[in-house]
Write an enzyme that holds these catalytic residues in place. Structure first.
Site, PDB file in Angstrom:
ATOM      1  N   TYR A 136       0.489  -1.985 -23.750  1.00  0.00           N
ATOM      2  CA  TYR A 136       1.287  -1.703 -22.051  1.00  0.00           C
ATOM      3  C   TYR A 136       2.263  -2.947 -22.313  1.00  0.00           C
ATOM      4  O   TYR A 136       2.986  -3.458 -21.294  1.00  0.00           O
ATOM      5  CB  TYR A 136       0.337  -2.155 -20.932  1.00  0.00           C
ATOM      6  CG  TYR A 136       0.353   0.103 -20.787  1.00  0.00           C
ATOM      7  CD1 TYR A 136      -0.742   0.436 -20.867  1.00  0.00           C
ATOM      8  CD2 TYR A 136       1.153   0.133 -19.758  1.00  0.00           C
ATOM      9  CE1 TYR A 136      -1.487   1.599 -21.043  1.00  0.00           C
ATOM     10  CE2 TYR A 136       0.565   1.527 -19.115  1.00  0.00           C
ATOM     11  CZ  TYR A 136      -0.787   2.363 -19.908  1.00  0.00           C
ATOM     12  OH  TYR A 136      -0.955   3.381 -19.325  1.00  0.00           O
ATOM     13  N   LYS A 187     -11.983   2.922 -30.811  1.00  0.00           N
ATOM     14  CA  LYS A 187     -11.511   3.586 -32.092  1.00  0.00           C
ATOM     15  C   LYS A 187     -11.376   2.691 -32.846  1.00  0.00           C
ATOM     16  O   LYS A 187     -10.772   2.612 -34.185  1.00  0.00           O
ATOM     17  CB  LYS A 187      -9.893   4.089 -31.463  1.00  0.00           C
ATOM     18  CG  LYS A 187     -10.198   5.222 -32.211  1.00  0.00           C
ATOM     19  CD  LYS A 187     -10.597   6.490 -31.983  1.00  0.00           C
ATOM     20  CE  LYS A 187     -10.650   7.269 -33.557  1.00  0.00           C
ATOM     21  NZ  LYS A 187     -11.151   8.889 -33.875  1.00  0.00           N
ATOM     22  N   ASP A 220     -12.879  10.076 -28.310  1.00  0.00           N
ATOM     23  CA  ASP A 220     -12.437  10.566 -28.658  1.00  0.00           C
ATOM     24  C   ASP A 220     -13.799  11.813 -28.467  1.00  0.00           C
ATOM     25  O   ASP A 220     -13.756  13.149 -27.660  1.00  0.00           O
ATOM     26  CB  ASP A 220     -11.998  11.444 -30.058  1.00  0.00           C
ATOM     27  CG  ASP A 220     -13.190  11.047 -31.003  1.00  0.00           C
ATOM     28  OD1 ASP A 220     -13.672   9.996 -30.835  1.00  0.00           O
ATOM     29  OD2 ASP A 220     -12.311  11.337 -32.562  1.00  0.00           O
ATOM     30  N   ASP A 244      -6.122   4.571 -19.105  1.00  0.00           N
ATOM     31  CA  ASP A 244      -4.660   5.252 -18.727  1.00  0.00           C
ATOM     32  C   ASP A 244      -5.517   6.785 -18.973  1.00  0.00           C
ATOM     33  O   ASP A 244      -5.251   7.657 -17.628  1.00  0.00           O
ATOM     34  CB  ASP A 244      -3.574   4.938 -18.864  1.00  0.00           C
ATOM     35  CG  ASP A 244      -2.611   5.498 -18.560  1.00  0.00           C
ATOM     36  OD1 ASP A 244      -2.332   5.718 -17.408  1.00  0.00           O
ATOM     37  OD2 ASP A 244      -1.553   6.706 -18.625  1.00  0.00           O
ATOM     38  N   ASP A 248      -7.347   9.667 -15.886  1.00  0.00           N
ATOM     39  CA  ASP A 248      -6.630  11.180 -15.425  1.00  0.00           C
ATOM     40  C   ASP A 248      -7.620  12.368 -15.640  1.00  0.00           C
ATOM     41  O   ASP A 248      -7.871  13.496 -14.943  1.00  0.00           O
ATOM     42  CB  ASP A 248      -5.534  11.095 -16.122  1.00  0.00           C
ATOM     43  CG  ASP A 248      -4.476  11.348 -15.279  1.00  0.00           C
ATOM     44  OD1 ASP A 248      -4.392  10.499 -14.591  1.00  0.00           O
ATOM     45  OD2 ASP A 248      -3.059  11.813 -15.606  1.00  0.00           O
TER      46      ASP A 248
END
Ligand code: NAD
Ligand code: IPM
Ligand code: MN
Length: 350
Positions: A136, A187, A220, A244, A248
């Site tokens: 970001y 990850k 994942d 983020d 959601d």
């Protein structure tokens, strides 16, 4: 006197903030709180009118004059690159060093739980999203833009200090709240340098909290596990981008974006409170938005300012409103945004 800066923003941001402010007014009167609100018109409309995003010196003024900031949502189809969003929301997160994006995930009733064979109590955890670094930060650039040879780069910035402080915040929260497990998600199987740092720091910090189980999911697999067995999660800590996305998905486990509240925290400074959702242009101006995320977010702000009774009253009013069957469209009902607000205010003033 505590002053609250309110940026309602764009789209449904203005609609849900109006209801959150009604809730605030009501508890202010009921509990005799010495609070004052200053509403600010920053957002797409202002940006398109005169180019202002956050005026120079405004963040300093916020720091000096306010006890908290409340933001509805930003985002407008007329500003497709979201320039104003970055210069308002991301600037506040970065410049106020709001390194903890605290996103509680709790499903309030079985009817909102989208998972087959799960009840609402399976969904109750907290996400600690790193909020000042990662992809970001806007470090990067283009080369040969617009040609067939174009290169576009966004650097993923992970600092030892940044990774350590968010991981420590997650463990400290777990300890303070008697929670038994902190899950870190990265990850590191693909991102060898940056996420190897997360791995090493997580293991190191975990040693300071021997009574708390420290476990790990690749992001994942975390997405999968959140749907398959969300009851195993208590505190999840992850980087800015993964946080983020995961929140959601997690919002959907709570009954949708209209239910998800959040806080942007610097433990030593001014903090910013905002619902997880955006400006929802698809339903903006239709009195359809669910204001409960915004109202619960106001509850978090009040809790932060140590107005616990008022914060509890807001949580209770939300529960009672839902149990009385006042449901906006996203929750399967027909109650409009302002009628949802009426139902909350009625219960808050009782
Ligand atoms: P969004 O969260 O605005 O909407 C996603 C979906 O959820 C839409 O179908 C919307 O109608 C629904 N939804 C969201 N909030 C709701 C509510 N309170 N009640 C009922 N339904 C609700 O995400 P998006 O569509 O990807 O983004 C729209 C704009 O908002 C974009 O410009 C985006 O950049 C911005 N955005 C801003 C913030 C923020 O300011 N904090 C957060 C997310 C997205
Ligand atoms: C959020 C939003 C923001 C983010 C956008 C508007 C930049 O999606 O707060 O979750 O990605 O952090
Ligand atoms: Mn988001």
């Amino acid at each position: 006197m505590q002053r609250i800066a309110v940026i309602a923003g764009d789209g449904i941001g203005t609609e849900v903030t109006a209801q959150a402010l009604r809730a605030l007014d009501t508890v202010r009167d009921r509990f005799d709180l010495d609070l004052e609100v200053e509403e600010l018109d920053y957002g797409a409309e202002r940006y398109l009118r005169d180019g202002t995003t956050l005026p120079k010196g405004e963040i300093e003024r916020f720091r000096n004059d306010f006890a908290a900031i409340y933001l509805g949502a930003l985002g407008d189809p007329r500003v497709p690159d979201m320039q104003h969003g970055r210069e308002i929301l991301l600037a506040l997160r970065f410049e106020l060093d709001l390194y903890i994006n605290f996103r509680p995930v709790k499903c309030l009733a079985d009817q909102f739980c989208p998972l087959k064979a799960k009840t609402h109590d399976a969904i109750d955890f907290k996400v600690f999203r790193e909020n000042t670094e990662g992809i970001y930060v806007g470090v990067g650039g283009n080369f040969k833009k617009g040609t067939a040879d174009e290169i576009a780069i966004n650097e993923d910035i992970n600092t030892r200090k940044g990774v350590e402080r968010i991981i420590r915040a997650a463990f400290a929260y777990a300890q303070k709240n008697n929670l038994g497990r902190v899950t870190m998600s990265d990850k590191s199987n693909a991102m060898r340098y940056a996420h190897d740092l997360w791995q090493r720091v997580f293991k190191e910090v975990a040693q300071d909290y021997p009574t708390i189980e420290a476990n790990h999911f690749y992001v994942d697999a975390l997405a999968m596990a959140l749907l398959r067995s969300p009851e195993q999660f208590e505190v999840i800590v992850t980087n800015n981008l993964f946080g983020d996305i995961v929140t959601d998905l997690a919002a959907e486990l709570q009954g949708g974006m209209g239910m998800a509240a959040s806080a942007n925290i610097n433990p030593d400074g001014l903090c910013l409170f905002e619902p997880v959702h955006g400006s929802a242009p698809d339903i903006a101006g239709m009195d359809k938005a669910n204001p409960l995320a915004a109202i619960l977010t106001m509850g978090m702000l009040l809790e932060h300012l140590e107005h616990r009774e008022a914060s509890r009253a807001i949580e209770n009013a939300v529960m009672q409103t839902l149990h009385a069957g006042h449901l906006s469209e996203d929750l399967g009902g027909h109650t409009g945004t302002s009628q949802m607000g009426d139902a909350i205010v009625e219960r808050l003033s009782a």
